[in-house]
Scaffold this motif. Sequence first.
Motif, PDB file in Angstrom:
ATOM      1  N   UNK A   1       0.851  -1.189   0.000  1.00  0.00           N
ATOM      2  CA  UNK A   1       0.000   0.000   0.000  1.00  0.00           C
ATOM      3  C   UNK A   1       0.890   1.242   0.000  1.00  0.00           C
ATOM      4  N   UNK A   2       0.613   2.137  -0.906  1.00  0.00           N
ATOM      5  CA  UNK A   2       1.326   3.409  -0.901  1.00  0.00           C
ATOM      6  C   UNK A   2       0.399   4.472  -0.287  1.00  0.00           C
ATOM      7  N   UNK A   3       0.977   5.634  -0.006  1.00  0.00           N
ATOM      8  CA  UNK A   3       0.167   6.707   0.583  1.00  0.00           C
ATOM      9  C   UNK A   3      -1.029   7.042  -0.314  1.00  0.00           C
ATOM     10  N   UNK A   4      -0.859   6.877  -1.629  1.00  0.00           N
ATOM     11  CA  UNK A   4      -1.945   7.176  -2.558  1.00  0.00           C
ATOM     12  C   UNK A   4      -3.118   6.205  -2.484  1.00  0.00           C
ATOM     13  N   UNK A   5      -2.886   5.043  -1.856  1.00  0.00           N
ATOM     14  CA  UNK A   5      -3.965   4.041  -1.740  1.00  0.00           C
ATOM     15  C   UNK A   5      -4.782   4.212  -0.466  1.00  0.00           C
ATOM     16  N   UNK A   6      -4.337   5.086   0.428  1.00  0.00           N
ATOM     17  CA  UNK A   6      -4.954   5.161   1.755  1.00  0.00           C
ATOM     18  C   UNK A   6      -6.420   5.568   1.663  1.00  0.00           C
ATOM     19  N   UNK A   7      -6.750   6.521   0.789  1.00  0.00           N
ATOM     20  CA  UNK A   7      -8.149   6.972   0.754  1.00  0.00           C
ATOM     21  C   UNK A   7      -9.084   5.844   0.313  1.00  0.00           C
ATOM     22  N   UNK A   8      -8.619   4.999  -0.608  1.00  0.00           N
ATOM     23  CA  UNK A   8      -9.452   3.862  -1.022  1.00  0.00           C
ATOM     24  C   UNK A   8      -9.617   2.871   0.122  1.00  0.00           C
ATOM     25  N   UNK A   9      -8.550   2.646   0.879  1.00  0.00           N
ATOM     26  CA  UNK A   9      -8.636   1.723   2.013  1.00  0.00           C
ATOM     27  C   UNK A   9      -9.575   2.266   3.088  1.00  0.00           C
ATOM     28  N   UNK A  10      -9.554   3.581   3.290  1.00  0.00           N
ATOM     29  CA  UNK A  10     -10.466   4.193   4.273  1.00  0.00           C
ATOM     30  C   UNK A  10     -11.917   3.948   3.847  1.00  0.00           C
ATOM     31  N   UNK A  11     -12.185   4.145   2.570  1.00  0.00           N
ATOM     32  CA  UNK A  11     -13.561   3.947   2.082  1.00  0.00           C
ATOM     33  C   UNK A  11     -14.006   2.506   2.314  1.00  0.00           C
ATOM     34  N   UNK A  12     -13.105   1.556   2.105  1.00  0.00           N
ATOM     35  CA  UNK A  12     -13.440   0.144   2.331  1.00  0.00           C
ATOM     36  C   UNK A  12     -13.747  -0.092   3.811  1.00  0.00           C
ATOM     37  N   UNK A  13     -12.946   0.480   4.690  1.00  0.00           N
ATOM     38  CA  UNK A  13     -13.149   0.266   6.129  1.00  0.00           C
ATOM     39  C   UNK A  13     -14.410   0.939   6.646  1.00  0.00           C
ATOM     40  N   UNK A  14     -14.714   2.123   6.115  1.00  0.00           N
ATOM     41  CA  UNK A  14     -15.906   2.838   6.569  1.00  0.00           C
ATOM     42  C   UNK A  14     -17.159   2.032   6.223  1.00  0.00           C
ATOM     43  N   UNK A  15     -17.096   1.356   5.095  1.00  0.00           N
ATOM     44  CA  UNK A  15     -18.199   0.510   4.653  1.00  0.00           C
ATOM     45  C   UNK A  15     -18.265  -0.775   5.485  1.00  0.00           C
TER      46      UNK A  15
END
Length: 151
Positions: A1-15
């Motif tokens: 995971x790079x810093x650029x992937x963090x927002x996508x990972x956050x969206x997955x976790x929020x869901x």
Amino acid sequence: MSAGDVSAAIAIDIEAFQPSEIGAGREDPRVLRDQQLREEIARPWARVRVARRGDAVVGYALVWHVVDEVHLLNVAVAASERRRGVARALMDDLLAYARDKGVARILLEVRASNAPAISLYEAFGFTRFSVRERYYADGEDAIEMSLGVAG
Ligand SMILES: CC(C)(COP(=O)(O)OP(=O)(O)OC[C@H]1O[C@@H](n2cnc3c(N)ncnc32)[C@H](O)[C@@H]1OP(=O)(O)O)[C@@H](O)C(=O)NCCC(=O)NCCS
């Protein structure tokens, strides 16, 4: 995971998780998760792997590797991508890593009610070895599971 992937990972976790499961009280769970994931990426003993479909991040797995043990802290897949083998691919990747690095066993805790995750882990041969009663903040028990890794 790079810093650029963090927002996508956050969206997955929020869901996937309730704010309390992320550890959020009054604070915004997105802000907290962003901070948590950036801290994880920076930890030398953490390994965060993403699964992509095309350019999109559709799942990720977070582990800590300490000496000869790996602790699986999280595996999560976007709701729209579930039951398509994404978590299986992430677990295959983790097992290949564990064998390559001479890891003896993989450990994890999972909510007692999380049937999809427990099925996933059992499909990979994890077995239950203990129950931690009222382990989670809301009082739910954690099931502890482990998998011995053959060299
Ligand atoms: C658990 C989770 C990661 C599974 O991801 P997935 O990509 O849908 O899983 P896969 O498609 O790779 O499934 C692999 C195997 O896991 C098991 N499995 C996955 N989802 C399941 C479900 N809803 N019910 C029963 N078994 C399930 C099955 O054995 C499945 O194999 P099969 O499809 O051949 O039957 C996903 O449901 C998720 O993100 N849940 C929310 C986050 C979470 O709770 N993570 C675990 C924290 S400890």
